[in-house]
Design an enzyme around this catalytic site. Structure first.
Site, PDB file in Angstrom:
ATOM      1  CE1 TYR A 104       0.762   1.620   4.257  1.00 40.48           C
ATOM      2  CE2 TYR A 104       1.049  -0.758   4.382  1.00 40.48           C
ATOM      3  CZ  TYR A 104       1.257   0.498   4.902  1.00 40.48           C
ATOM      4  OH  TYR A 104       1.975   0.644   6.078  1.00 40.48           O
ATOM      5  CG  PHE A 114       0.559   9.246   5.573  1.00 38.32           C
ATOM      6  CD1 PHE A 114       0.306   7.984   6.061  1.00 38.32           C
ATOM      7  CD2 PHE A 114      -0.422   9.894   4.847  1.00 38.32           C
ATOM      8  CE1 PHE A 114      -0.907   7.362   5.828  1.00 38.32           C
ATOM      9  CE2 PHE A 114      -1.647   9.282   4.606  1.00 38.32           C
ATOM     10  CZ  PHE A 114      -1.887   8.010   5.104  1.00 38.32           C
ATOM     11  CE1 TYR A 173      -4.623   5.788  12.592  1.00 36.45           C
ATOM     12  CE2 TYR A 173      -4.431   6.814  10.428  1.00 36.45           C
ATOM     13  CZ  TYR A 173      -4.141   5.779  11.293  1.00 36.45           C
ATOM     14  OH  TYR A 173      -3.365   4.725  10.872  1.00 36.45           O
ATOM     15  CG  PHE A 202      -4.600   4.187   2.491  1.00 35.38           C
ATOM     16  CD1 PHE A 202      -3.324   3.920   2.948  1.00 35.38           C
ATOM     17  CD2 PHE A 202      -5.492   4.838   3.323  1.00 35.38           C
ATOM     18  CE1 PHE A 202      -2.939   4.295   4.224  1.00 35.38           C
ATOM     19  CE2 PHE A 202      -5.114   5.216   4.594  1.00 35.38           C
ATOM     20  CZ  PHE A 202      -3.828   4.947   5.051  1.00 35.38           C
TER      21      PHE A 202
END
Length: 242
Positions: free
Chosen positions: A161, A171, A215, A231
């Site tokens: 990924y 990130f 998150y 993603f």
């Protein structure tokens, strides 16, 4: 941040600044011993701390008179004070409260901006050809369709990924580490748990995940609170069931 911390370091810094101001042409310090270097380093550290503290208060439009700060330091070292110890504690506590309240106000404004930007991004992305939106709000696009089995939430899966923010900032990436990730599908963020179950082994999907499926309000460093995440996920294998 609390103003009452490191007061001794501030005192050292202010005395150093005062001494320098009293000399029109200050001489370079004699750093000829280890102890002299230690003393100088303490002063530099204190000065940097004091400067950063003053800058933080400037952000909330509180300008502290440097001459009064130096006078207070000198009075404190001399054992004198124009205000009582109780008053000092109260004044510094009030200053600290002002700072925290302003910081909370700034954080709230930043959160509102991030939420609005995320909502706009999701609305725009949802209208793109090939993008499907689930009932939860998860958005996905099939990049490559495999024909293997589909995992369930209790399975352990192996994936490759790449994760980015909506502005393209990367990130995390298992490709960069050249090491696929393995994890129980029910122990990751909800967007992953839902999304990967849509995939057949051998597939590659692009997921756009609302913050509430990622998150949320948590601050994960590069991933700031309320961030929408993107993603690209390649399902390599179902390693094991529950």
């Amino acid at each position: 941040m609390r103003v009452t911390t490191k007061l001794s370091l501030i005192a050292v810094a202010m005395l150093t600044l005062t001494a320098c101001q009293q000399e029109q042409q200050p001489e370079a310090p004699a750093l000829d011993t280890e102890q002299a270097k230690q003393a100088y380093s303490l002063g530099v550290s204190a000065g940097r701390y004091l400067e950063s503290t003053i800058q933080e208060y400037e952000k909330i439009a509180v300008e502290l008179d440097s001459e009064l700060i130096m006078q207070g330091v000198k009075d404190g070292l001399a054992g004198n004070s124009s205000v009582s110890d109780d008053e000092i504690q109260q004044l510094l506590a009030t200053l600290d409260e002002q700072y925290r309240a302003k910081q909370a106000e700034i954080a709230a404004a930043e959160s509102e901006a991030v939420i609005a930007a995320g909502k706009a991004y999701l609305e725009q992305n949802a209208g793109k050809e090939g993008v499907t939106v689930t009932d939860s709000g998860l958005q996905y696009e099939v990049l490559e369709q495999g024909d293997g089995a589909k995992p369930v939430a209790t399975d352990v899966v192996k994936v490759h990924y790449t994760g980015t923010l909506t502005d393209g900032t990367k990130f995390d990436s298992s490709y960069d580490r050249d090491a696929p990730a393995e994890f129980p599908l029910n122990r990751v963020i909800p967007g992953w748990t839902e999304g990967v179950q849509l995939m057949n082994v051998g597939s590659k999907y692009k997921f756009t995940i609302p913050s509430e499926l990622a998150y949320g309000e948590r601050d994960m460093g590069v991933i700031t609170p309320h961030s929408v995440l993107v993603f690209e996920v390649e399902l390599l294998e179902i390693v094991a069931g529950e």
